[in-house]
Design an enzyme around this catalytic site. Sequence first.
Site, PDB file in Angstrom:
ATOM      1  N   GLU A 191      66.683  48.654   6.919  1.00 22.12           N
ATOM      2  CA  GLU A 191      68.075  48.911   7.285  1.00 22.12           C
ATOM      3  C   GLU A 191      68.345  48.571   8.757  1.00 22.12           C
ATOM      4  O   GLU A 191      69.314  49.046   9.344  1.00 22.12           O
ATOM      5  CB  GLU A 191      68.477  50.366   7.008  1.00 22.12           C
ATOM      6  N   ASP A 193      70.745  39.586   3.341  1.00 20.49           N
ATOM      7  CA  ASP A 193      69.924  39.853   2.167  1.00 20.49           C
ATOM      8  C   ASP A 193      69.773  38.559   1.377  1.00 20.49           C
ATOM      9  O   ASP A 193      70.752  37.839   1.146  1.00 20.49           O
ATOM     10  CB  ASP A 193      70.582  40.909   1.277  1.00 20.49           C
TER      11      ASP A 193
END
Length: 558
Positions: A194, A383
């Site tokens: 994260e 991502d």
Amino acid sequence: MTARPAPGEVAFVLHTHLPYLENHGVWPVGEEWLFQAWGESWLPVTEVLMRLAEEGHRDVLTLGVTPLVAEQVSQPRLARDLGTWLGIQQYRGFEQTFHGWWAGEELARLGNVWWRHYAHLLDLHERVEGRGGLLAVWADLQARGVIELLGGPATHPYLPLAPHADLIDAQLATGLDAHAAWAGARPTGIWAPECGYRPRGPVADATAEPERVDRHGTPTLPPLPGEVAGLEEFYASQGVDHFLVDAATLERANGGGDRDWTRRPDVPDPADDDPYEVVHDGVLVGDSDVVAFARDLSVAYHVWSPTAGYPGAPWYRDYFARGSFGIHPSWRVTDKELEAHEKAIYEPDAADRQARADAEHFQGVLRDVLDPRPGQLVVAAYDTELFGHWWFEGPRWLEAVLRGIASDARLRTTTLRSRLERHPPTRRLHLPESSWGYAKGHASWVTPETQWMWRDLRDAEERFLALTPGQRQRPEAAQAARELAMLQCSDWPFMVTRGNSPDYAGERFRGHLDRFDSLLATLDGGPAVDLDALSALDRAPSDPRSFLHASGSAHARA
């Protein structure tokens, strides 16, 4: 003769991660989720890299692969089932060709497009498996200098709120050792889960009521007693010398104020000494030799942001306009304000033209940022699942951008490792606690809806650390370590907070907790458990020895 300015450098960084899904449901968010990411993103992105490698391209991009992904793509059963899944998608394309009687001939003809698309992916999957699988191909691409591989902690925990030094060490040691087992060496860089960071000091108590919550939902949490080392100190002790943070982390460290991070930042004039300029190279963190690189959101948000980005263009395939009765998604975005049934039919040739145009535009954005900053850096991090799964045309766009940069004398691609070796940073900053989540704090993981998770997790950690040396020698303790590591996965609170299959996330968390409780009860003299069944269900991390060495003797770290 005037020397040519050093080319601006572009570091694409892709984060390949999913939680552990094997044996935990099939549809819609169990193994189906894994096969979507594997088949529609990881394979086509790898094909782009394989093609560029054969043409002699080097230093192309940095690929983060989490241990949970590596564990799953290495499983022969899952690889076989992915082949079956791709074959089913191919058949759905064939089936779509027969639905013209009710859906229209234009939509039925698209079935041939999807049939060919999944036939190609199935052939690609078989070729990759013939070379030893994705892990073997990725390791080979790194050995040839095409990519840099980033590793990470074992199960992607949210480290800014982790209070136990021994368990942080265990996560890192287990994850980096697992990476070395398939890649041939421990990685020197990681994608911090994260993009989370915490400096040395007390750890915020995620189980407590917030002292206040700001307008973005970011909680200010009371501190736990004691002091824990900064995350860069843990990284350094494990041989990691660079990691990823978000732009806000470096800008705030450089004196920047608050801003709306859902909007793309403006590119400042280099002469203005704006605090945002800090993102254009790595910085040494605190008093360490560990380097933080930050996403440049003024560039990266052109592709994907909380509010906009290329995938929302009208000619691209709309991910959310889903088909039925054997029909693949076959509509284009058209207009983001329209309902799904109002969308226009997808046009592949027009989408290809849009991808080429957006690739050219992105190359222009890079030139606009880097031409006035010769030799400096842009980090564009995403991502991996964006390319192909969420954005169907994404792999084509990515390849077009990489080829465009390669043909541009004023730009070059780089891996983070290569940049670090050629341009060691000298700037040193003390970074604030942060993440790449909403408002760049804890708001994406800590809410009233997830407080029960944090309480149960902290309780489980304390009970695990209290095991006696004798208990740690038993096989039940190794399985308990796996269940604890799964509980620490950051995906569960994120999925609850962001409304992304929250019931599944809660069910998974409770399942790991129930198994953990049963194992600890056995260690305390309670009823025996079927250890073979539990280890077959949850077998990652595969080697939990570092967890079994965690003593919990102190929060602090020398």
